[in-house]
Scaffold this motif. Structure first.
Motif, PDB file in Angstrom:
ATOM      1  N   ILE A  22      31.113  32.882  58.282  1.00 51.98           N
ATOM      2  CA  ILE A  22      31.432  31.878  59.353  1.00 51.98           C
ATOM      3  C   ILE A  22      32.503  32.388  60.550  1.00 51.98           C
ATOM      4  O   ILE A  22      33.159  32.894  60.534  1.00 51.98           O
ATOM      5  N   LYS A  23      31.682  32.019  61.846  1.00 52.81           N
ATOM      6  CA  LYS A  23      32.442  32.690  62.829  1.00 52.81           C
ATOM      7  C   LYS A  23      33.480  31.530  63.072  1.00 52.81           C
ATOM      8  O   LYS A  23      33.599  30.482  62.812  1.00 52.81           O
ATOM      9  N   PRO A  24      34.753  32.285  63.832  1.00 52.80           N
ATOM     10  CA  PRO A  24      35.837  31.521  64.054  1.00 52.80           C
ATOM     11  C   PRO A  24      35.610  30.525  64.819  1.00 52.80           C
ATOM     12  O   PRO A  24      34.828  30.631  66.104  1.00 52.80           O
ATOM     13  N   GLN A  25      36.033  29.264  64.694  1.00 56.03           N
ATOM     14  CA  GLN A  25      35.780  27.875  65.406  1.00 56.03           C
ATOM     15  C   GLN A  25      37.464  27.502  65.830  1.00 56.03           C
ATOM     16  O   GLN A  25      37.656  26.440  65.200  1.00 56.03           O
ATOM     17  N   SER A  26      38.062  28.187  66.738  1.00 56.62           N
ATOM     18  CA  SER A  26      39.388  27.950  66.723  1.00 56.62           C
ATOM     19  C   SER A  26      39.702  26.359  67.225  1.00 56.62           C
ATOM     20  O   SER A  26      39.110  25.927  68.371  1.00 56.62           O
ATOM     21  N   ASN A  57      33.345  20.188  68.794  1.00 53.02           N
ATOM     22  CA  ASN A  57      32.457  21.386  68.201  1.00 53.02           C
ATOM     23  C   ASN A  57      31.653  21.032  67.098  1.00 53.02           C
ATOM     24  O   ASN A  57      30.761  21.599  66.278  1.00 53.02           O
ATOM     25  N   SER A 109      32.131  38.447  56.402  1.00 53.07           N
ATOM     26  CA  SER A 109      30.897  38.714  55.494  1.00 53.07           C
ATOM     27  C   SER A 109      30.600  39.918  54.709  1.00 53.07           C
ATOM     28  O   SER A 109      29.572  40.232  54.523  1.00 53.07           O
ATOM     29  N   GLY A 118      37.497  31.801  60.835  1.00 48.97           N
ATOM     30  CA  GLY A 118      36.411  32.254  60.207  1.00 48.97           C
ATOM     31  C   GLY A 118      36.442  32.970  59.015  1.00 48.97           C
ATOM     32  O   GLY A 118      37.299  33.319  58.338  1.00 48.97           O
ATOM     33  N   THR A 119      35.310  33.530  58.284  1.00 52.09           N
ATOM     34  CA  THR A 119      35.171  34.150  57.204  1.00 52.09           C
ATOM     35  C   THR A 119      34.344  35.451  57.318  1.00 52.09           C
ATOM     36  O   THR A 119      33.599  35.354  58.085  1.00 52.09           O
TER      37      THR A 119
END
Length: 180
Positions: free
Chosen positions: A142-146, A53, A103, A100-101
């Motif tokens: 931040i988009k989740p990046q599992s 990633n 917004s 993720g976070t």
């Protein structure tokens, strides 16, 4: 969307009966080693997922992925719990990458504006950020990046096989030691 995985493991009753013939300490050591072998498969896959990633800046998050065994104050024989953990003092942000976070923080309590979070200066008319003066900084989240869940989903069968292989190789040695 969660996917359901079904995995059938045969021979657990026979393994349990064999382990009960061994001293509890040896039984626990064999199971702990087997669990570590299975968890290491998933941990290695999580590290590879992070690398794929492009989430490697310092390598602290990759180094923080480890297996931890939970010890109970009351000794319950037959129970061993292992956790695969990401994050430590250096890589405190592991959960932010995984989940993720948001917004949509309004800045006051728990209310939400349903729009990107804006950072405004409290006492001055502008902010100094990244070498530039700004009046408002918009934080989109931040988009989740599992990396942990995807590693588990892709490698759970390999982890069970590693668990079984470890028991298959270690158990005969331990039985031989007890019988000598």
């Amino acid at each position: 969307m969660a996917t359901e995985t079904t995995l059938e493991v045969l021979g657990l009753k026979e393994l349990d009966e064999l382990l009960k013939t061994l001293p509890a300490k040896i039984e626990g050591n064999v199971i702990r080693g087997a669990m570590r072998a299975g968890q290491n498969v998933i941990g290695a896959a999580a590290k590879k997922t992070l690398a794929a990633n492009g989430n490697i800046h310092t390598g602290a998050l990759q180094k923080s992925i480890r297996v931890r065994f939970v010890r109970k104050s009351e000794k319950k024989y037959g129970w061993v719990r292992a956790n695969l953990i990401a994050g430590n003092k250096e890589a405190w942000y592991a959960h932010l990458i995984e989940f993720g976070t948001g917004s949509f923080y309004a800045g006051h309590g728990t209310t939400s504006k349903k729009q990107p979070y804006e950072i405004r200066p409290k006492y001055r008319k502008s902010l100094f950020f990244s070498g530039l003066m700004r009046e408002v900084i918009v934080h989109p989240g931040i988009k989740p990046q599992s990396f942990m869940r995807s590693a588990f989903d892709a490698n759970n069968e390999r982890a069970v096989l590693a668990f079984a292989d470890y028991i298959r190789t270690r158990l005969p040695r331990e039985i031989k030691k007890v019988n000598q």
